[in-house]
Design an enzyme around this catalytic site. Structure first.
Site, short mmCIF file in Angstrom:
data_model
loop_
_atom_site.label_atom_id
_atom_site.label_comp_id
_atom_site.label_asym_id
_atom_site.label_seq_id
_atom_site.Cartn_x
_atom_site.Cartn_y
_atom_site.Cartn_z
N TYR A 1 7.56 -2.68 0.84
CA TYR A 1 8.15 -1.39 0.49
C TYR A 1 9.59 -1.62 0.03
O TYR A 1 10.48 -1.90 0.83
CB TYR A 1 8.14 -0.43 1.68
CG TYR A 1 6.78 -0.05 2.19
CD1 TYR A 1 5.64 -0.24 1.43
CD2 TYR A 1 6.63 0.53 3.45
CE1 TYR A 1 4.39 0.12 1.92
CE2 TYR A 1 5.40 0.89 3.94
CZ TYR A 1 4.27 0.68 3.16
OH TYR A 1 3.04 1.04 3.66
N PHE B 1 -2.35 8.73 4.01
CA PHE B 1 -2.56 9.87 3.12
C PHE B 1 -3.14 11.05 3.91
O PHE B 1 -4.15 11.65 3.51
CB PHE B 1 -3.48 9.47 1.96
CG PHE B 1 -3.37 10.34 0.73
CD1 PHE B 1 -2.18 10.89 0.34
CD2 PHE B 1 -4.49 10.62 -0.04
CE1 PHE B 1 -2.08 11.69 -0.78
CE2 PHE B 1 -4.41 11.40 -1.17
CZ PHE B 1 -3.20 11.94 -1.53
#
Length: 283
Positions: A52, A201
């Site tokens: 990330y 998600f």
């Protein structure tokens, strides 16, 4: 998760990086504030990855929270890298995984990683194929004392079954939410074995019709639809842990409050029409 005790509501750090999960955040001080607020509010499960940014979220976590409280457990993942176009090509060769583990150790500033998830598949979802070579590489790093616990991410049921024949893992991190329940059977099986399931998600993929159902339940409780969607996940099974991400401390507090919502049987019956599959109530 194994001998790690964490709050069921955790925090996912991915959104702290720049656009497309690349580069630094526009508001570095704000990103540090969110991490500190998460710990202040009692969250003990922070999810990250050295990919990330790359490196950005790990470096923010270290700056904001190091030295880490004994109660805080940082979960990272390996198995993908970032390319110049912002893609997520797989990086699961043994040398890739060894390098990624050492990168995570360095950027987080620790001698041992609490939990490392092996990311399988690709950016479009799980893909079939043996995980043996990659998973065995992480098992060896675990034996060396660099990793405390192992997990799997973006995995097929067949890959999860294969991992069970190689070495124990304490969590599975897959796509799952109120509208996408393809892992229902898997969640029940893992719950019976005491293995955590961490949906990523958790708030996406709703059609307008589904959103209308969700909104009606939310209106009955006077909360936002996202609160209901998070609360439903915690009702779904006792082994589900949440790691919703945000770059806003105010939004973090909203998510925590929403996750504590108690849903009635009427609410759950309405919400079950969205995914169209059975529900196993949590005790």
């Amino acid at each position: 998760m194994g001998d790690l005790t964490v709050t069921r509501f955790g925090y996912g750090a991915m959104q702290l990086a720049g656009p497309g999960v690349m580069g630094p955040p526009a508001d570095r001080d704000g990103a540090l504030a969110v991490l500190r607020e998460a710990v202040r509010l009692g969250i003990t499960h922070v999810d990250t990855a050295d990919a990330y940014g790359p490196h950005v979220t790990n470096e923010l976590i270290r700056e904001a929270l190091h030295p880490y409280p004994d109660s805080l457990h940082i979960v990272t993942k390996v198995g993908a890298r970032r390319d110049a176009d912002g893609g997520w090509p797989p990086a699961r060769e043994p040398d890739d995984l060894r390098r990624a583990v050492h990168d995570n150790l360095e950027t987080l500033g620790v001698d041992t990683l609490d939990l490392v998830n092996l990311r399988l598949g690709d950016a479009t979802g799980p893909r079939p194929g043996s995980l043996a070579t990659a998973y065995e590489t992480l098992v060896e790093l675990q034996r060396q004392g660099l990793i405390r616990h192992l997990g799997l991410s973006n995995a097929t049921p067949e890959q999860i079954a294969e991992a069970e024949t190689i070495a124990p893992f304490v969590c599975v991190q897959n796509l799952y939410n109120l509208a996408h329940r393809q892992d229902d059977t898997l969640i029940d099986r893992l719950a019976a074995r005491g293995v955590a399931y961490v949906p990523y998600f958790p708030l996406g993929g709703f059609t307008p019709l589904q959103s209308a159902t969700l909104s009606r339940v939310a209106e009955r409780h006077g909360v936002r639809p996202t609160a209901v969607a998070l609360a439903w996940l915690l009702h779904r099974s006792p082994n589900i842990l949440l790691i919703p991400g945000t770059s806003s401390a105010a939004h973090l507090r909203e998510n925590i409050a929403g996750a504590g919502l108690t849903l009635s049987e009427e609410d759950l019956a309405a919400l079950d029409t969205i995914g169209g599959t059975r529900r196993t109530p949590a005790p």
